[in-house]
Scaffold this active site. Structure first.
Site, PDB file in Angstrom:
ATOM      1  N   SER A  47      36.546 -31.678  44.049  1.00  0.00           N
ATOM      2  CA  SER A  47      36.761 -32.129  42.665  1.00  0.00           C
ATOM      3  C   SER A  47      36.880 -33.645  42.641  1.00  0.00           C
ATOM      4  O   SER A  47      37.355 -34.260  43.594  1.00  0.00           O
ATOM      5  CB  SER A  47      38.041 -31.516  42.107  1.00  0.00           C
ATOM      6  OG  SER A  47      38.382 -32.148  40.890  1.00  0.00           O
ATOM      7  N   TYR A 104      46.467 -28.387  42.716  1.00  0.00           N
ATOM      8  CA  TYR A 104      44.997 -28.336  42.657  1.00  0.00           C
ATOM      9  C   TYR A 104      44.384 -29.527  43.409  1.00  0.00           C
ATOM     10  O   TYR A 104      43.463 -29.355  44.221  1.00  0.00           O
ATOM     11  CB  TYR A 104      44.553 -28.342  41.193  1.00  0.00           C
ATOM     12  CG  TYR A 104      43.056 -28.286  40.998  1.00  0.00           C
ATOM     13  CD1 TYR A 104      42.343 -27.125  41.285  1.00  0.00           C
ATOM     14  CD2 TYR A 104      42.350 -29.384  40.514  1.00  0.00           C
ATOM     15  CE1 TYR A 104      40.966 -27.059  41.105  1.00  0.00           C
ATOM     16  CE2 TYR A 104      40.981 -29.334  40.332  1.00  0.00           C
ATOM     17  CZ  TYR A 104      40.293 -28.172  40.626  1.00  0.00           C
ATOM     18  OH  TYR A 104      38.927 -28.117  40.450  1.00  0.00           O
TER      19      TYR A 104
HETATM   20  N1  LIG Z   1      35.204 -26.959  35.555  1.00  0.00           N
HETATM   21  C1  LIG Z   1      35.553 -28.147  36.015  1.00  0.00           C
HETATM   22  O1  LIG Z   1      35.792 -29.102  35.246  1.00  0.00           O
HETATM   23  C2  LIG Z   1      35.628 -28.377  37.510  1.00  0.00           C
HETATM   24  C3  LIG Z   1      35.848 -29.710  37.941  1.00  0.00           C
HETATM   25  C4  LIG Z   1      35.927 -29.950  39.310  1.00  0.00           C
HETATM   26  C5  LIG Z   1      35.778 -28.909  40.205  1.00  0.00           C
HETATM   27  N2  LIG Z   1      35.582 -27.628  39.758  1.00  0.00           N
HETATM   28  C6  LIG Z   1      35.440 -26.578  40.755  1.00  0.00           C
HETATM   29  O2  LIG Z   1      34.242 -25.881  40.521  1.00  0.00           O
HETATM   30  C7  LIG Z   1      34.354 -24.542  41.024  1.00  0.00           C
HETATM   31  C8  LIG Z   1      33.908 -23.557  39.949  1.00  0.00           C
HETATM   32  O3  LIG Z   1      34.808 -23.670  38.867  1.00  0.00           O
HETATM   33  P1  LIG Z   1      34.421 -23.305  37.357  1.00  0.00           P
HETATM   34  O4  LIG Z   1      34.842 -24.454  36.527  1.00  0.00           O
HETATM   35  O5  LIG Z   1      33.066 -22.786  37.260  1.00  0.00           O
HETATM   36  O6  LIG Z   1      35.531 -22.181  37.071  1.00  0.00           O
HETATM   37  P2  LIG Z   1      35.434 -20.624  36.705  1.00  0.00           P
HETATM   38  O7  LIG Z   1      34.466 -20.410  35.604  1.00  0.00           O
HETATM   39  O8  LIG Z   1      36.847 -20.201  36.534  1.00  0.00           O
HETATM   40  O9  LIG Z   1      34.822 -20.001  38.039  1.00  0.00           O
HETATM   41  C9  LIG Z   1      35.595 -19.799  39.176  1.00  0.00           C
HETATM   42  C10 LIG Z   1      34.870 -18.766  40.023  1.00  0.00           C
HETATM   43  O10 LIG Z   1      35.620 -18.554  41.229  1.00  0.00           O
HETATM   44  C11 LIG Z   1      35.840 -17.157  41.385  1.00  0.00           C
HETATM   45  N3  LIG Z   1      37.102 -16.932  42.099  1.00  0.00           N
HETATM   46  C12 LIG Z   1      38.313 -17.431  41.801  1.00  0.00           C
HETATM   47  N4  LIG Z   1      39.228 -16.951  42.649  1.00  0.00           N
HETATM   48  C13 LIG Z   1      38.578 -16.119  43.497  1.00  0.00           C
HETATM   49  C14 LIG Z   1      38.977 -15.304  44.592  1.00  0.00           C
HETATM   50  N5  LIG Z   1      40.260 -15.220  44.992  1.00  0.00           N
HETATM   51  N6  LIG Z   1      38.028 -14.602  45.244  1.00  0.00           N
HETATM   52  C15 LIG Z   1      36.739 -14.646  44.859  1.00  0.00           C
HETATM   53  N7  LIG Z   1      36.297 -15.389  43.836  1.00  0.00           N
HETATM   54  C16 LIG Z   1      37.212 -16.112  43.163  1.00  0.00           C
HETATM   55  C17 LIG Z   1      35.860 -16.601  39.966  1.00  0.00           C
HETATM   56  O11 LIG Z   1      35.488 -15.247  39.928  1.00  0.00           O
HETATM   57  P3  LIG Z   1      36.465 -13.987  39.720  1.00  0.00           P
HETATM   58  O12 LIG Z   1      37.519 -14.385  38.744  1.00  0.00           O
HETATM   59  O13 LIG Z   1      35.528 -12.915  39.230  1.00  0.00           O
HETATM   60  O14 LIG Z   1      36.995 -13.714  41.084  1.00  0.00           O
HETATM   61  C18 LIG Z   1      34.763 -17.422  39.309  1.00  0.00           C
HETATM   62  O15 LIG Z   1      33.509 -16.858  39.563  1.00  0.00           O
HETATM   63  C19 LIG Z   1      35.829 -24.386  41.431  1.00  0.00           C
HETATM   64  O16 LIG Z   1      35.968 -24.568  42.814  1.00  0.00           O
HETATM   65  C20 LIG Z   1      36.523 -25.510  40.678  1.00  0.00           C
HETATM   66  O17 LIG Z   1      37.709 -25.923  41.306  1.00  0.00           O
HETATM   67  C21 LIG Z   1      35.501 -27.342  38.431  1.00  0.00           C
END
Ligand SMILES: NC(=O)c1ccc[n+]([C@@H]2O[C@H](COP(=O)([O-])OP(=O)(O)OC[C@H]3O[C@@H](n4cnc5c(N)ncnc54)[C@H](OP(=O)(O)O)[C@@H]3O)[C@@H](O)[C@H]2O)c1
Length: 257
Positions: A137, A150
Site C-alpha cells: 500500500s 494496516y
Molecule cells: N482499495 C484501496 O484503496 C487499496 C489501497 C492500497 C492497497 N490495497 C490493497 O489491495 C488489495 C485488494 O484490496 P481491495 O481494495 O480490492 O479490497 P476488497 O474488495 O475488500 O478485496 C479484498 C480481497 O481479499 C480477500 N480476502 C480477505 N481476507 C481473506 C482471507 N483471510 N483469505 C482469503 N481471501 C481473503 C477478499 O475475499 P473474501 O472476503 O471473499 O475472502 C477479497 O477478495 C488488499 O491487499 C488491500 O490491502 C487496497
C-alpha cells in the site's frame, strides 16, 4: 493476445482482484482464483468457461492454502505468475487499543501472504518467465494516523517482497511490489475521511497488469498522490509530524467517563 499464462490470483472475489481477474481472463490467460467467498469466484468461472480454476480458501489456514497449491499443480504443473492481492484493513481506535485487531490484520495480510508464497514458490520454479507479485500500500510511504495495524502489515509486505526478490533472482523468479493509493472498492467504501485522487478498480487493475507484463519491480499509483506521500514521508520528522498530526482524531476519552 500475449502468450497464455498460468496465474494464481488471491482476493479475486471483489475489488481490485476481481477487476484483475476479469481483465486477465479477457486477455485469454488461465487463472486460478482464490478468496473465502466461492460464489463470486464461480460467477467469474461461468463467464470464462475453461479459463478459470475456482479455488476458495481462507489464506490464514496454512493447510488449506497448501491444498490449493496441490490443486494448481495437478491442473497445470506450474505457475507463471502468482498475484497475492488478498488483504484486509482495520483502523486503530486509540481509546480502545486492541491487540486482537492487530493479530487479525497481521494474520491475514502478512502470515496469509507468506502461506500463499509457500504454496506458490515450487510452482513458480517450474514456470515460464515466472513472477511473484505482492500487493502492499502507498501508506508505507508516510505513516498516517489510525493506520498502525494496516500500515505495519503493509510495511512488512514491502520488506518481505523486496527481500525475497534478492533470494529469488537465482531462480529467475521476478518480483513486483504493488503500492496502490486510494482505490474505490468494498475495502474503502466505509472510509469516512477524504480519499484524494481515488481511482476505480478497473483502472487500478489495468495499471497493475501493465506493470507486471513489463516486469516492473514496483508499481505505485496514481503518480501525483504517490509523489506527495513520498515527499511528506521524507521530510524531517518534526515537519512530517506537524503536517500529518492534524489528520488524527481526538480520542473518545472513554476512560474518563
Ligand atoms: N482499495 C484501496 O484503496 C487499496 C489501497 C492500497 C492497497 N490495497 C490493497 O489491495 C488489495 C485488494 O484490496 P481491495 O481494495 O480490492 O479490497 P476488497 O474488495 O475488500 O478485496 C479484498 C480481497 O481479499 C480477500 N480476502 C480477505 N481476507 C481473506 C482471507 N483471510 N483469505 C482469503 N481471501 C481473503 C477478499 O475475499 P473474501 O472476503 O471473499 O475472502 C477479497 O477478495 C488488499 O491487499 C488491500 O490491502 C487496497
Amino acid at each position: 493476445m500475449s502468450t497464455q499464462k498460468r496465474i494464481w490470483l488471491t482476493g479475486a472475489s471483489s475489488g481490485i482482484g476481481q477487476s484483475i481477474a476479469e481483465q486477465l481472463a479477457i486477455e485469454g490467460h488461465l487463472i486460478a482464483v482464490s478468496a473465502r467467498r466461492e460464489d463470486p469466484l464461480q460467477q467469474l468461472a461461468d463467464r470464462f468457461p475453461g479459463q478459470i480454476l475456482v479455488l476458495p480458501v481462507d489464506m490464514t489456514d496454512a493447510d488449506a492454502v497448501r491444498q490449493v497449491g496441490v490443486r494448481i499443480e495437478n491442473a497445470w504443473g506450474a505457475l507463471d505468475w502468482a498475484i497475492l492481492n488478498a488483504g484486509t484493513c482495520e483502523y486503530v481506535d486509540i481509546a480502545e487499543f486492541e491487540s486482537a485487531m492487530f493479530q487479525r490484520v497481521m494474520q491475514a495480510n502478512v502470515q496469509g501472504t507468506v502461506q500463499c508464497i509457500e504454496a506458490a514458490l515450487p510452482l513458480l520454479r517450474k514456470g515460464t518467465q515466472p513472477r511473484l507479485v505482492g500487493v502492499g500500500s502507498s501508506v508505507t510511504f508516510c505513516p498516517l494516523p489510525r493506520a498502525a495495524a494496516y500500515g505495519a502489515s503493509k510495511a512488512a509486505i514491502r520488506y518481505l517482497f523486496q527481500s525475497l526478490e534478492l533470494d529469488l533472482a537465482q531462480w529467475n523468479i521476478g518480483v513486483t511490489l504493488v503500492s496502490p493509493g486510494f482505490v474505490e472498492t468494498p475495502l474503502t467504501a466505509g472510509n469516512d475521511f477524504p480519499m484524494p485522487m481515488q481511482v476505480n478498480s478497473d483502472d487500478a487493475a489495468a495499471i497493475i497488469i501493465k506493470g507486471i507484463e513489463k516486469g516492473k519491480r514496483e508499481v505505485s499509483f496514481p503518480g501525483p498522490f504517490i509523489t506527495v506521500l513520498k515527499l511528506m514521508g521524507s521530510l524531517p520528522n518534526r515537519l512530517r509530524f506537524a503536517l500529518t498530526k492534524g489528520m488524527a482524531r481526538p480520542a473518545s476519552n472513554k476512560e474518563a467517563s
